[in-house]
Design a protein around this motif. Structure first.
Motif, PDB file in Angstrom:
ATOM      1  N   LYS A   1       0.813  -1.211   0.000  1.00 20.18           N
ATOM      2  CA  LYS A   1       0.000   0.000   0.000  1.00 20.18           C
ATOM      3  C   LYS A   1       0.848   1.263   0.000  1.00 20.18           C
ATOM      4  O   LYS A   1       0.410   2.307  -0.475  1.00 20.18           O
ATOM      5  N   GLY A   2       2.073   1.147   0.510  1.00 20.82           N
ATOM      6  CA  GLY A   2       2.926   2.325   0.611  1.00 20.82           C
ATOM      7  C   GLY A   2       3.494   2.805  -0.704  1.00 20.82           C
ATOM      8  O   GLY A   2       3.402   3.996  -1.037  1.00 20.82           O
ATOM      9  N   VAL A   3       4.065   1.894  -1.489  1.00 18.61           N
ATOM     10  CA  VAL A   3       4.722   2.305  -2.738  1.00 18.61           C
ATOM     11  C   VAL A   3       4.446   1.383  -3.919  1.00 18.61           C
ATOM     12  O   VAL A   3       4.935   1.636  -5.018  1.00 18.61           O
ATOM     13  N   CYS A   4       3.678   0.330  -3.718  1.00 21.72           N
ATOM     14  CA  CYS A   4       3.463  -0.637  -4.798  1.00 21.72           C
ATOM     15  C   CYS A   4       2.010  -0.712  -5.252  1.00 21.72           C
ATOM     16  O   CYS A   4       1.571  -1.728  -5.784  1.00 21.72           O
ATOM     17  N   THR A   5       1.251   0.349  -5.034  1.00 18.68           N
ATOM     18  CA  THR A   5      -0.122   0.426  -5.498  1.00 18.68           C
ATOM     19  C   THR A   5      -0.217   1.449  -6.628  1.00 18.68           C
ATOM     20  O   THR A   5       0.283   2.568  -6.500  1.00 18.68           O
ATOM     21  N   TYR A   6      -0.862   1.064  -7.717  1.00 15.33           N
ATOM     22  CA  TYR A   6      -0.926   1.926  -8.906  1.00 15.33           C
ATOM     23  C   TYR A   6      -1.916   3.062  -8.733  1.00 15.33           C
ATOM     24  O   TYR A   6      -3.002   2.892  -8.171  1.00 15.33           O
ATOM     25  N   HIS A   7      -1.526   4.226  -9.224  1.00 18.83           N
ATOM     26  CA  HIS A   7      -2.440   5.360  -9.364  1.00 18.83           C
ATOM     27  C   HIS A   7      -2.007   6.144 -10.600  1.00 18.83           C
ATOM     28  O   HIS A   7      -0.805   6.315 -10.852  1.00 18.83           O
ATOM     29  N   VAL A   8      -2.977   6.619 -11.368  1.00 23.53           N
ATOM     30  CA  VAL A   8      -2.668   7.274 -12.639  1.00 23.53           C
ATOM     31  C   VAL A   8      -1.763   8.497 -12.459  1.00 23.53           C
ATOM     32  O   VAL A   8      -0.975   8.839 -13.360  1.00 23.53           O
ATOM     33  N   SER A   9      -1.835   9.160 -11.320  1.00 23.10           N
ATOM     34  CA  SER A   9      -1.013  10.358 -11.083  1.00 23.10           C
ATOM     35  C   SER A   9       0.477  10.047 -11.038  1.00 23.10           C
ATOM     36  O   SER A   9       1.313  10.943 -11.182  1.00 23.10           O
ATOM     37  N   GLN A  10       0.818   8.760 -10.826  1.00 21.98           N
ATOM     38  CA  GLN A  10       2.235   8.387 -10.761  1.00 21.98           C
ATOM     39  C   GLN A  10       2.955   8.589 -12.095  1.00 21.98           C
ATOM     40  O   GLN A  10       4.180   8.761 -12.132  1.00 21.98           O
ATOM     41  N   TRP A  11       2.185   8.597 -13.194  1.00 19.82           N
ATOM     42  CA  TRP A  11       2.803   8.803 -14.501  1.00 19.82           C
ATOM     43  C   TRP A  11       3.425  10.186 -14.619  1.00 19.82           C
ATOM     44  O   TRP A  11       4.318  10.402 -15.448  1.00 19.82           O
ATOM     45  N   SER A  12       2.964  11.121 -13.798  1.00 19.39           N
ATOM     46  CA  SER A  12       3.541  12.469 -13.846  1.00 19.39           C
ATOM     47  C   SER A  12       5.018  12.444 -13.491  1.00 19.39           C
ATOM     48  O   SER A  12       5.807  13.221 -14.026  1.00 19.39           O
ATOM     49  N   ARG A  13       5.396  11.533 -12.593  1.00 16.70           N
ATOM     50  CA  ARG A  13       6.813  11.425 -12.227  1.00 16.70           C
ATOM     51  C   ARG A  13       7.641  10.899 -13.404  1.00 16.70           C
ATOM     52  O   ARG A  13       8.737  11.390 -13.686  1.00 16.70           O
ATOM     53  N   ASN A  14       7.106   9.891 -14.099  1.00 13.58           N
ATOM     54  CA  ASN A  14       7.814   9.369 -15.271  1.00 13.58           C
ATOM     55  C   ASN A  14       7.980  10.444 -16.338  1.00 13.58           C
ATOM     56  O   ASN A  14       9.029  10.545 -16.993  1.00 13.58           O
ATOM     57  N   PHE A  15       6.931  11.251 -16.501  1.00 12.12           N
ATOM     58  CA  PHE A  15       7.016  12.338 -17.476  1.00 12.12           C
ATOM     59  C   PHE A  15       8.081  13.357 -17.082  1.00 12.12           C
ATOM     60  O   PHE A  15       8.885  13.781 -17.916  1.00 12.12           O
ATOM     61  N   THR A  16       8.091  13.756 -15.822  1.00 11.76           N
ATOM     62  CA  THR A  16       9.053  14.779 -15.397  1.00 11.76           C
ATOM     63  C   THR A  16      10.485  14.264 -15.449  1.00 11.76           C
ATOM     64  O   THR A  16      11.394  15.004 -15.818  1.00 11.76           O
ATOM     65  N   PHE A  17      10.679  13.001 -15.098  1.00  7.34           N
ATOM     66  CA  PHE A  17      12.017  12.407 -15.207  1.00  7.34           C
ATOM     67  C   PHE A  17      12.474  12.407 -16.669  1.00  7.34           C
ATOM     68  O   PHE A  17      13.596  12.794 -16.998  1.00  7.34           O
ATOM     69  N   GLY A  18      11.572  11.949 -17.535  1.00  8.59           N
ATOM     70  CA  GLY A  18      11.901  11.889 -18.953  1.00  8.59           C
ATOM     71  C   GLY A  18      12.093  13.256 -19.566  1.00  8.59           C
ATOM     72  O   GLY A  18      12.921  13.444 -20.467  1.00  8.59           O
ATOM     73  N   MET A  19      11.363  14.253 -19.067  1.00  7.57           N
ATOM     74  CA  MET A  19      11.484  15.599 -19.611  1.00  7.57           C
ATOM     75  C   MET A  19      12.830  16.217 -19.251  1.00  7.57           C
ATOM     76  O   MET A  19      13.422  16.931 -20.071  1.00  7.57           O
ATOM     77  N   PHE A  20      13.327  15.961 -18.046  1.00  4.95           N
ATOM     78  CA  PHE A  20      14.649  16.494 -17.702  1.00  4.95           C
ATOM     79  C   PHE A  20      15.730  15.834 -18.547  1.00  4.95           C
ATOM     80  O   PHE A  20      16.708  16.478 -18.943  1.00  4.95           O
ATOM     81  N   TYR A  21      15.539  14.549 -18.851  1.00  3.37           N
ATOM     82  CA  TYR A  21      16.468  13.874 -19.757  1.00  3.37           C
ATOM     83  C   TYR A  21      16.431  14.538 -21.133  1.00  3.37           C
ATOM     84  O   TYR A  21      17.478  14.829 -21.730  1.00  3.37           O
ATOM     85  N   ALA A  22      15.221  14.784 -21.647  1.00  2.00           N
ATOM     86  CA  ALA A  22      15.080  15.394 -22.976  1.00  2.00           C
ATOM     87  C   ALA A  22      15.692  16.789 -22.999  1.00  2.00           C
ATOM     88  O   ALA A  22      16.364  17.165 -23.977  1.00  2.00           O
ATOM     89  N   PHE A  23      15.463  17.573 -21.969  1.00  2.00           N
ATOM     90  CA  PHE A  23      16.037  18.920 -21.860  1.00  2.00           C
ATOM     91  C   PHE A  23      17.556  18.850 -21.932  1.00  2.00           C
ATOM     92  O   PHE A  23      18.198  19.574 -22.717  1.00  2.00           O
ATOM     93  N   THR A  24      18.134  17.962 -21.150  1.00  2.00           N
ATOM     94  CA  THR A  24      19.597  17.824 -21.117  1.00  2.00           C
ATOM     95  C   THR A  24      20.137  17.311 -22.448  1.00  2.00           C
ATOM     96  O   THR A  24      21.144  17.808 -22.961  1.00  2.00           O
ATOM     97  N   MET A  25      19.465  16.324 -23.027  1.00  2.00           N
ATOM     98  CA  MET A  25      19.897  15.723 -24.291  1.00  2.00           C
ATOM     99  C   MET A  25      19.934  16.756 -25.423  1.00  2.00           C
ATOM    100  O   MET A  25      20.949  16.883 -26.136  1.00  2.00           O
ATOM    101  N   VAL A  26      18.829  17.494 -25.596  1.00  2.00           N
ATOM    102  CA  VAL A  26      18.756  18.475 -26.678  1.00  2.00           C
ATOM    103  C   VAL A  26      19.745  19.617 -26.427  1.00  2.00           C
ATOM    104  O   VAL A  26      20.331  20.159 -27.370  1.00  2.00           O
ATOM    105  N   MET A  27      19.953  19.963 -25.181  1.00  2.00           N
ATOM    106  CA  MET A  27      20.921  21.003 -24.830  1.00  2.00           C
ATOM    107  C   MET A  27      22.331  20.597 -25.239  1.00  2.00           C
ATOM    108  O   MET A  27      23.095  21.398 -25.799  1.00  2.00           O
ATOM    109  N   LEU A  28      22.676  19.338 -24.995  1.00  2.00           N
ATOM    110  CA  LEU A  28      24.004  18.847 -25.358  1.00  2.00           C
ATOM    111  C   LEU A  28      24.164  18.705 -26.874  1.00  2.00           C
ATOM    112  O   LEU A  28      25.279  18.806 -27.402  1.00  2.00           O
TER     113      LEU A  28
END
Length: 335
Positions: free
Chosen positions: A260-287
């Motif tokens: 229940k603490g960290v292994c239960t799915y909720h749609v809002s969790q995808w926001s973290r995947n998006f933000t992680f991936g977006m920082f990667y994209a920002f850094t990648m295109v910058m380089l």
């Protein structure tokens, strides 16, 4: 409630499209060279999700309870950002269907305009009673949607006037500051608990800045000094916010257990995947841009490789939770 009985898909499901799409746009290339097949599957998944969203939005009674809450209505921003990310994936990997992007961008612009005016109306309601509503990071999708549209149109039409592009990016930054002020008011009171009141969507605090940086680099309208400074600032916000997430995860496991603490799915969790991936994209295109190389490029290159693994592992983990949740709900329904 009648609405719950007719529920087809969570209105925030656009975040799934955002998260998977930004991974394909950025970190995917760290592990694989060809993305055409998986991008085709991603296009199919996006079509299914948006058809379900359209079908649900046409149901009687959907909009009234959805729009009556000025906070929850900001999830429409995930629909805008999801279509914008889809456009980038198509341009990168699916040459044969690139003609679709103009149509997608046109429809998405209309959706973004509707969302923008809705945001203005709801910001007014939030400022009138800033402590009444449970404000969280979803309101930052207002910034994300604007910057995502800037990136789409800038890639389609590089000749767009610099003044117009810069104005839109700055408008997104001003909206970000507005949202941050509302969040500050929400959390300045010490009566909230990190385990229950700190939400998954608060990671958009750094995700909205990352997409602002990506918009700046993609259009080249700001100096290298400003963009590099923004990159370091985003990194700082990311470390603070995700540090709080680690504390929250530890306390939730201690209080509720692992499942229940960290292994239960909720749609809002995808926001973290998006933000992680977006920082990667920002850094990648910058380089990749000679205009934005700096004395920190070697460190950023090292960090990019390390961060790529973080993005990939986080996405695999979320996919497992999603598939398990779907299987479990299907099994319960059938039995």
């Amino acid at each position: 409630m009648i609405y719950e009985e007719k529920k087809i898909i969570n209105p925030a499901a656009g975040a799934i499209v955002m998260a998977i799409g930004i991974f394909l746009y950025g970190a995917w290339r760290q592990f694989f060279t060809n993305g055409a097949v998986v991008s085709g599957l991603y296009l199919l998944l996006t079509l299914i999700i948006y058809l379900m969203l359209i079908r649900q939005s046409l149901q009687k009674g959907f909009w009234k309870p959805f729009l009556s809450n000025p906070v929850n209505s900001f999830v429409i921003g995930s629909w805008v950002a999801g279509l914008a990310v889809l456009s980038q994936v198509i341009l990168k990997y699916l040459e044969r269907v690139q003609f679709l992007v103009i149509g997608i961008a046109g429809l998405n612009t209309l959706l973004c305009l509707f969302f923008f005016f809705l945001c203005l109306f709801n910001f007014k309601k939030l400022w009138l009673r800033p402590t009444f509503h449970h404000i969280h990071g979803v309101i930052l999708l207002s910034t994300v949607s604007i910057q995502s549209l800037v990136i789409t149109w800038a890639n389609l039409f590089p000749g767009i006037p610099t003044t117009m592009v810069a104005s839109l990016i700055i408008m997104g930054i001003l909206i970000y500051l507005n949202c941050s002020a509302l969040l500050f008011i929400r959390y300045k009171n010490k009566t909230w608990a990190i385990t229950d009141d700190w939400t998954n969507t608060n990671c958009i605090l750094h995700g909205a800045l990352s997409i602002t940086g990506l918009a700046a680099v993609s259009t080249g309208v700001f100096s290298s000094f400003l963009v590099t400074s923004l990159w370091w600032f985003v990194l700082g916000i990311l470390l603070v916010v995700e540090g709080m997430e680690l504390v929250r995860a530890y306390l939730r496991v201690k209080k509720l257990g692992w499942h229940k603490g960290v292994c239960t799915y909720h749609v809002s969790q995808w926001s973290r995947n998006f933000t992680f991936g977006m920082f990667y994209a920002f850094t990648m295109v910058m380089l990749e841009s000679p205009l934005y190389t700096s004395v920190f490029s070697d460190f950023q290159q090292w960090f990019l490789y390390l961060w790529g693994w973080v993005v990939a592992i986080a996405l695999i983990y979320e996919l497992i939770l999603w598939i398990y949740s779907f299987y479990k709900s299907s099994f319960e329904t059938s039995s």
